[in-house]
Scaffold this active site. Structure first.
Site, PDB file in Angstrom:
ATOM      1  N   SER A   1       0.813  -1.218   0.000  1.00 25.89           N
ATOM      2  CA  SER A   1       0.000   0.000   0.000  1.00 25.89           C
ATOM      3  C   SER A   1       0.848   1.270   0.000  1.00 25.89           C
ATOM      4  O   SER A   1       0.561   2.221  -0.736  1.00 25.89           O
ATOM      5  CB  SER A   1      -0.964  -0.003   1.185  1.00 25.89           C
TER       6      SER A   1
ATOM      7  N   LYS B   1       9.994   1.640   8.150  1.00 23.34           N
ATOM      8  CA  LYS B   1       9.988   2.141   9.524  1.00 23.34           C
ATOM      9  C   LYS B   1      10.167   0.973  10.486  1.00 23.34           C
ATOM     10  O   LYS B   1       9.195   0.432  11.016  1.00 23.34           O
ATOM     11  CB  LYS B   1       8.697   2.917   9.795  1.00 23.34           C
TER      12      LYS B   1
ATOM     13  N   LYS C   1       7.140   4.851  16.762  1.00 21.97           N
ATOM     14  CA  LYS C   1       5.716   5.204  16.815  1.00 21.97           C
ATOM     15  C   LYS C   1       4.842   3.990  16.562  1.00 21.97           C
ATOM     16  O   LYS C   1       3.699   3.923  17.026  1.00 21.97           O
ATOM     17  CB  LYS C   1       5.409   6.332  15.839  1.00 21.97           C
TER      18      LYS C   1
ATOM     19  N   THR D   1      -0.432   7.710  13.417  1.00 21.35           N
ATOM     20  CA  THR D   1      -0.433   6.250  13.550  1.00 21.35           C
ATOM     21  C   THR D   1      -1.222   5.785  14.759  1.00 21.35           C
ATOM     22  O   THR D   1      -1.860   4.728  14.728  1.00 21.35           O
ATOM     23  CB  THR D   1       1.019   5.735  13.638  1.00 21.35           C
TER      24      THR D   1
ATOM     25  N   SER E   1      -4.465   2.910  10.547  1.00 22.01           N
ATOM     26  CA  SER E   1      -3.135   2.476  10.958  1.00 22.01           C
ATOM     27  C   SER E   1      -3.108   0.969  11.209  1.00 22.01           C
ATOM     28  O   SER E   1      -3.870   0.437  12.022  1.00 22.01           O
ATOM     29  CB  SER E   1      -2.723   3.215  12.238  1.00 22.01           C
TER      30      SER E   1
END
Length: 333
Positions: free
Chosen positions: A11, A106, A191, A248, A254
């Site tokens: 995505s 991430k 995060k 997030t 999220s």
């Protein structure tokens, strides 16, 4: 026209390809499965990850790595962080020696505890000036719908960061520059762990006081680790820190918050993984971030408790109880 290769058609990789095309670039999108490429090229849509979003004609998909990387000026990586190294080892021989490499990932690698930019430098033997990261509040579906968004382009070489800033600046996507690669990467990785804990609180039925408390303490925990690793604390107050954290932790879009909600509802990690094809990076990176914090002597209670729930040693209610029962400290700790 600048030629940009995006490796990874999930995505976020697909949405970022759209951003790059809107910014006037020629984009080649690599996908592992040939049927995904065929659907993108024939229907102008990634039905597996971004259904209903029309991709520009300047985005062309291929499962052929050598073809995807041929003549690329910029190479963008958008695959799960824990599978990145073996993928990069296969891709490295085909990456042009002059290409700038950009991480959208991430996470922190299990075992080595390396950030993704460090993995790129290690595997490709490129100078840090050729390696950049892009981080910020990057909810893929909103960006693919061309809703206004902003992010940070970070590179040790400020000129390279500015060049990339120009390449990704589209009518709906505003990039800022930074030289704080460490802060941007750790903010982006941590995060996800905080979002897992927020999701658990939501799944347990708790309200805004609880989630706001977890988000705030999560930011403090992130900043402690990032500063111990040499990051600029102001980075954690910006888009790659607070901005990414809020998006997030707050959005039902999220993956990490959703994963946490399911943990809060009593599902196991194995059950959640089996129920979705999307990757929640925090579920993997919580253990590597905890190990990194322990390595540099930083207190990381959120990572510690989240890792225990993901691993099945605690339930979500037990985690919340244990977290609240911790010894109290001054708010600045």
């Amino acid at each position: 026209m600048t030629r940009i290769s995006v490796l990874g058609a999930g995505s976020w990789g697909t949405a970022f390809s759209l951003v790059l095309a809107d910014a006037g670039n020629d984009v080649t999108l690599w996908a592992r499965r040939e049927e995904v490429c065929d659907t993108i090229n024939q229907r102008r849509e990634n039905t597996d990850y971004l259904p209903g979003v029309e991709l520009p004609a300047t985005v062309v998909a291929t499962p052929d790595t050598e073809k995807a990387l041929d003549g690329a000026d910029v190479v963008v990586f958008a695959v799960p962080s824990q599978t990145f190294r073996p993928n990069l080892e296969r891709w490295a021989p085909y990456i042009p020696s002059s290409a700038v490499m950009v991480s959208l990932m991430k996470g922190v690698e299990l075992g080595s505890l390396k950030r993704m930019s460090e993995v790129i430098v290690e595997v490709t033997e490129a100078a840090p000036a050729r390696v950049a990261v892009i981080s910020g509040p990057n909810l893929s579906h909103e960006i693919a719908q061309r809703e206004p968004a902003a992010s940070v382009v970070a590179c040790a070489d400020e000129d390279v960061a500015r060049r990339l800033q120009d390449l990704v600046h589209s009518p709906s996507f505003r990039p800022y520059t930074s030289v704080d690669v460490v802060g941007c990467e750790l903010g982006g990785a941590y995060k996800n762990v905080v979002a897992l804990s927020v999701g658990m609180a939501v799944g347990l039925g708790f309200g805004d006081n609880t989630t706001a408390s977890v988000i705030t303490r999560g930011l403090a925990e992130t900043a402690r680790l990032a500063m111990a690793m040499g990051a600029n604390p102001l980075t954690l107050m910006g888009l790659a820190g607070l901005g990414d954290l809020v998006a997030t932790c707050s959005s039902p879009l999220s993956r990490n918050r959703t994963f946490g909600e399911k943990l809060g509802l009593g599902m196991t990690t194995a059950e959640i993984v089996a129920s979705t094809r999307q990757v929640a990076e925090g579920a993997k990176s919580c253990s590597s971030l905890l190990a990194l914090a322990e390595q540099v002597g930083v207190d990381a209670p959120i990572a510690h408790h989240v890792e225990a729930v993901v691993d099945g040693r605690l339930t979500a209610p037990q985690m919340m109880e244990a977290f609240i029962a911790r010894e109290t400290k001054a708010e600045t700790d």
